[in-house]
Design a protein around this motif. Sequence first.
Motif, PDB file in Angstrom:
ATOM      1  N   VAL A   7      34.735 -42.944  16.937  1.00  0.00           N
ATOM      2  CA  VAL A   7      35.187 -42.457  15.633  1.00  0.00           C
ATOM      3  C   VAL A   7      34.528 -41.114  15.385  1.00  0.00           C
ATOM      4  O   VAL A   7      33.334 -40.950  15.609  1.00  0.00           O
ATOM      5  CB  VAL A   7      34.819 -43.460  14.506  1.00  0.00           C
ATOM      6  CG1 VAL A   7      35.214 -42.919  13.163  1.00  0.00           C
ATOM      7  CG2 VAL A   7      35.477 -44.796  14.770  1.00  0.00           C
ATOM      8  N   PRO A   9      33.656 -38.765  12.498  1.00  0.00           N
ATOM      9  CA  PRO A   9      33.603 -38.589  11.041  1.00  0.00           C
ATOM     10  C   PRO A   9      33.969 -37.177  10.581  1.00  0.00           C
ATOM     11  O   PRO A   9      34.558 -37.014   9.513  1.00  0.00           O
ATOM     12  CB  PRO A   9      32.151 -38.909  10.678  1.00  0.00           C
ATOM     13  CG  PRO A   9      31.640 -39.729  11.808  1.00  0.00           C
ATOM     14  CD  PRO A   9      32.390 -39.259  13.020  1.00  0.00           C
ATOM     15  N   THR A  84      34.951 -42.388   3.316  1.00  0.00           N
ATOM     16  CA  THR A  84      35.119 -43.085   4.597  1.00  0.00           C
ATOM     17  C   THR A  84      34.396 -42.340   5.713  1.00  0.00           C
ATOM     18  O   THR A  84      33.693 -42.955   6.523  1.00  0.00           O
ATOM     19  CB  THR A  84      36.621 -43.213   4.940  1.00  0.00           C
ATOM     20  OG1 THR A  84      37.267 -43.962   3.921  1.00  0.00           O
ATOM     21  CG2 THR A  84      36.833 -43.870   6.285  1.00  0.00           C
ATOM     22  N   TYR A  88      31.374 -43.927   7.896  1.00  0.00           N
ATOM     23  CA  TYR A  88      31.401 -44.018   9.357  1.00  0.00           C
ATOM     24  C   TYR A  88      30.202 -43.302   9.964  1.00  0.00           C
ATOM     25  O   TYR A  88      29.574 -43.808  10.901  1.00  0.00           O
ATOM     26  CB  TYR A  88      32.694 -43.436   9.929  1.00  0.00           C
ATOM     27  CG  TYR A  88      33.790 -44.448  10.102  1.00  0.00           C
ATOM     28  CD1 TYR A  88      33.677 -45.491  11.011  1.00  0.00           C
ATOM     29  CD2 TYR A  88      34.959 -44.350   9.365  1.00  0.00           C
ATOM     30  CE1 TYR A  88      34.689 -46.416  11.170  1.00  0.00           C
ATOM     31  CE2 TYR A  88      35.987 -45.279   9.524  1.00  0.00           C
ATOM     32  CZ  TYR A  88      35.840 -46.307  10.430  1.00  0.00           C
ATOM     33  OH  TYR A  88      36.849 -47.221  10.587  1.00  0.00           O
ATOM     34  N   GLU A  92      27.425 -45.193  12.185  1.00  0.00           N
ATOM     35  CA  GLU A  92      27.112 -44.772  13.563  1.00  0.00           C
ATOM     36  C   GLU A  92      25.631 -44.479  13.720  1.00  0.00           C
ATOM     37  O   GLU A  92      25.013 -44.865  14.710  1.00  0.00           O
ATOM     38  CB  GLU A  92      27.939 -43.533  13.932  1.00  0.00           C
ATOM     39  CG  GLU A  92      29.396 -43.823  14.208  1.00  0.00           C
ATOM     40  CD  GLU A  92      29.601 -44.608  15.489  1.00  0.00           C
ATOM     41  OE1 GLU A  92      28.934 -44.326  16.503  1.00  0.00           O
ATOM     42  OE2 GLU A  92      30.440 -45.519  15.456  1.00  0.00           O
TER      43      GLU A  92
END
Length: 97
Positions: A7, A9, A84, A88, A92
């Motif tokens: 992911v 960010p 969001t 994230y 992480e």
Amino acid sequence: MGNQIHVNPERIAKHGKDLQETVSTTLKGGLDKLNAGGTIEGGDFSITGTMASMAYPGALQFAFEDMKTHLEMLADMAKKIDATARNYAASEQSSKV
């Protein structure tokens, strides 16, 4: 094991900024154009607006309010996308051993 999901960010945050800088700006331009030459809420319509209001009296007001609602929704969505991205990034960081 399968492939890991990565992911990004920063990319998520960029999407939220794009909503505010591109989509909202374009929609705001349309709202300004719709409201040019007077104010829809005050009833001072352009020639085109007058014809449209004769055909369907609430049409211009509906379009104006609909665009305002979409701008509010976009601002809220951009705010949530930013949250969001931050969540994230924090997840992480916290999950690294």
